[in-house]
Design a protein around this motif. Structure first.
Motif, mmCIF file in Angstrom:
data_model
loop_
_atom_site.group_PDB
_atom_site.id
_atom_site.type_symbol
_atom_site.label_atom_id
_atom_site.label_comp_id
_atom_site.label_asym_id
_atom_site.label_seq_id
_atom_site.Cartn_x
_atom_site.Cartn_y
_atom_site.Cartn_z
ATOM 1 N N THR A 246 7.526 18.326 -5.882
ATOM 2 C CA THR A 246 6.479 18.453 -6.883
ATOM 3 C C THR A 246 6.871 19.462 -7.947
ATOM 4 N N ALA A 247 7.710 20.417 -7.585
ATOM 5 C CA ALA A 247 8.210 21.374 -8.575
ATOM 6 C C ALA A 247 9.222 20.729 -9.516
ATOM 7 N N GLY A 248 9.809 19.609 -9.093
ATOM 8 C CA GLY A 248 10.742 18.889 -9.951
ATOM 9 C C GLY A 248 12.192 19.289 -9.799
ATOM 10 N N THR A 249 12.545 19.939 -8.707
ATOM 11 C CA THR A 249 13.937 20.339 -8.476
ATOM 12 C C THR A 249 14.859 19.113 -8.512
ATOM 13 N N TYR B 277 8.518 14.376 -11.176
ATOM 14 C CA TYR B 277 7.639 13.208 -11.145
ATOM 15 C C TYR B 277 6.276 13.527 -11.739
ATOM 16 N N VAL B 278 5.845 14.794 -11.651
ATOM 17 C CA VAL B 278 4.536 15.170 -12.178
ATOM 18 C C VAL B 278 4.520 15.030 -13.697
ATOM 19 N N GLY B 279 5.520 15.597 -14.354
ATOM 20 C CA GLY B 279 5.579 15.515 -15.808
ATOM 21 C C GLY B 279 5.747 14.093 -16.300
ATOM 22 N N GLN B 280 6.576 13.318 -15.605
ATOM 23 C CA GLN B 280 6.791 11.936 -16.028
ATOM 24 C C GLN B 280 5.568 11.066 -15.747
ATOM 25 N N ALA B 281 4.856 11.350 -14.659
ATOM 26 C CA ALA B 281 3.617 10.623 -14.383
ATOM 27 C C ALA B 281 2.573 10.939 -15.446
ATOM 28 N N LYS B 282 2.529 12.182 -15.888
ATOM 29 C CA LYS B 282 1.610 12.567 -16.968
ATOM 30 C C LYS B 282 1.866 11.722 -18.207
ATOM 31 N N GLU B 283 3.126 11.604 -18.578
ATOM 32 C CA GLU B 283 3.470 10.838 -19.774
ATOM 33 C C GLU B 283 3.101 9.367 -19.618
ATOM 34 N N LYS B 284 3.347 8.817 -18.444
ATOM 35 C CA LYS B 284 3.054 7.401 -18.210
ATOM 36 C C LYS B 284 1.540 7.154 -18.210
ATOM 37 N N LEU B 285 0.782 8.057 -17.616
ATOM 38 C CA LEU B 285 -0.668 7.900 -17.592
ATOM 39 C C LEU B 285 -1.259 8.045 -18.989
ATOM 40 N N GLU B 286 -0.699 8.944 -19.770
ATOM 41 C CA GLU B 286 -1.164 9.145 -21.136
ATOM 42 C C GLU B 286 -0.995 7.863 -21.945
ATOM 43 N N TYR C 78 -0.835 11.222 -2.227
ATOM 44 C CA TYR C 78 0.162 11.859 -1.381
ATOM 45 C C TYR C 78 1.445 11.042 -1.484
ATOM 46 N N VAL C 79 2.514 11.681 -1.953
ATOM 47 C CA VAL C 79 3.785 10.997 -2.140
ATOM 48 C C VAL C 79 4.524 10.985 -0.815
ATOM 49 N N TYR D 266 13.021 10.626 -9.950
ATOM 50 C CA TYR D 266 11.657 11.082 -10.200
ATOM 51 C C TYR D 266 10.896 10.079 -11.067
ATOM 52 N N GLU D 267 11.616 9.444 -11.984
ATOM 53 C CA GLU D 267 10.971 8.463 -12.854
ATOM 54 C C GLU D 267 10.426 7.303 -12.035
ATOM 55 N N ARG D 268 11.157 6.908 -11.003
ATOM 56 C CA ARG D 268 10.709 5.813 -10.144
ATOM 57 C C ARG D 268 9.452 6.208 -9.354
ATOM 58 N N ILE D 269 9.409 7.446 -8.902
ATOM 59 C CA ILE D 269 8.214 7.929 -8.207
ATOM 60 C C ILE D 269 7.024 7.969 -9.174
ATOM 61 N N ALA D 270 7.265 8.471 -10.381
ATOM 62 C CA ALA D 270 6.193 8.556 -11.385
ATOM 63 C C ALA D 270 5.644 7.180 -11.715
ATOM 64 N N GLU D 271 6.525 6.198 -11.778
ATOM 65 C CA GLU D 271 6.081 4.830 -12.065
ATOM 66 C C GLU D 271 5.176 4.314 -10.961
ATOM 67 N N ARG D 272 5.498 4.639 -9.733
ATOM 68 C CA ARG D 272 4.648 4.221 -8.603
ATOM 69 C C ARG D 272 3.260 4.853 -8.717
ATOM 70 N N ILE D 273 3.222 6.121 -9.048
ATOM 71 C CA ILE D 273 1.938 6.809 -9.170
ATOM 72 C C ILE D 273 1.107 6.189 -10.277
ATOM 73 N N ALA D 274 1.744 5.890 -11.406
ATOM 74 C CA ALA D 274 1.038 5.264 -12.528
ATOM 75 C C ALA D 274 0.466 3.913 -12.128
ATOM 76 N N GLN D 275 1.199 3.178 -11.314
ATOM 77 C CA GLN D 275 0.711 1.882 -10.841
ATOM 78 C C GLN D 275 -0.496 2.047 -9.922
ATOM 79 N N VAL D 276 -0.462 3.064 -9.094
ATOM 80 C CA VAL D 276 -1.567 3.310 -8.172
ATOM 81 C C VAL D 276 -2.829 3.710 -8.925
ATOM 82 N N VAL D 277 -2.671 4.595 -9.894
ATOM 83 C CA VAL D 277 -3.822 5.128 -10.631
ATOM 84 C C VAL D 277 -4.395 4.097 -11.596
#
Length: 272
Positions: free
Chosen positions: A72-75, A83-92, A194-195, A260-271
């Protein structure tokens, strides 16, 4: 004597029957002439109307709160977004409205025990969770893998042994249950993601024993999340199952920017 007593008894019974008939007749006439108003029916006390859950699409803005470990820190993402920052962009882009990261409480190296202590000691976490529209969470990877502790026999990466992770799992899952329960109760309206875990050592786990271990963890997480209507488990195992090296950072553990981009895409699909 017996005959006389019998007739007296019959006569008395007839008299009583006549009197009952007269009383019934008078009662019936009285009800017709002077009807009584029926007693009001008892009704249950009115309950407060349940407010419908406001959808993300109806909100003017979306606030994200994230917590967890280094994922979640993006290391591993050199852009720093994770994934948090990229999910933000995708949701926006997806929702067409401002999306803000209200807080990111993630700390690299955190295990479930660390997160519980952090949530209990920092009152600001509960406040932020209550204000969130979307909550993102990763935890558990360090409990199981512990930086490789006990997973490799000697110095050879080809001798992957998940038994140490298996021993650490039961207690870690109990703590995961406490964490997820606390978050869900703190905010029953936010979408809580929860990822799930993936297997970073899949390419050297020739017997794929670790895969079953990860599946067991993710299944337990799903069973916990299933208790709460606003909580979902975002699957990630399959995202790293093929071409693992393509999506991992050089440390062979954390995702890189593409991972991380792939994880963010999954979150965007869920939301969505």
């Amino acid at each position: 004597m017996s005959t006389r007593l019998l007739w007296r008894t019959v006569g008395l019974a007839a008299l009583l029957s006549t009197l009952l008939c007269i009383a019934g007749f008078v009662y019936a006439i009285n009800q017709i002439m002077y009807p009584r108003k029926p007693a009001p029916l008892e009704t249950a006390a009115p309950q407060e109307a349940v407010k419908p859950k406001e959808s993300l699409a109806s909100k003017e803005k979306i606030q994200i709160v994230a917590l967890g470990d280094s994922l979640t820190a993006g290391t591993g993402d050199l852009t720093g977004r994770g994934y948090v920052g990229q999910a933000k962009e995708k949701l926006e882009k997806q929702l067409g409205k401002p999306v803000f990261i209200l807080n990111n409480f993630a700390i690299p190296g955190f295990r479930t025990s660390d997160m519980l202590k952090d949530m209990e000691s920092k009152r600001g976490i509960d406040t932020a969770l209550a204000d969130a529209d979307v909550i993102m969470l990763t935890i558990g990877g360090n409990d199981l893998f512990a930086g490789g502790q006990g997973l490799f026999n000697g110095q050879s990466d080809e001798s992957f042994d998940p038994s140490a992770a298996q021993e650490r799992m039961p207690d870690a899952l109990k703590r995961l249950e406490q964490i997820m329960d606390r978050i869900a109760k703190q905010n029953p309206n936010a979408v809580i993601c929860y990822v799930g875990l993936y297997h970073p050592f899949l390419d050297i786990d020739t017997k794929r024993e670790g895969s079953l271990l990860i599946q067991k963890w993710n299944t337990a997480a799903f069973e916990i999340a299933n208790r709460y209507p606003n909580m979902v488990v975002v699957p990630t195992y399959d995202l790293f199952e093929v071409n693992l090296g393509k999506y991992l950072y050089t440390d062979h553990f954390h995702p890189n920017q593409d991972g991380y981009e792939r994880i963010a895409e999954r979150i965007a699909q869920v939301v969505k």
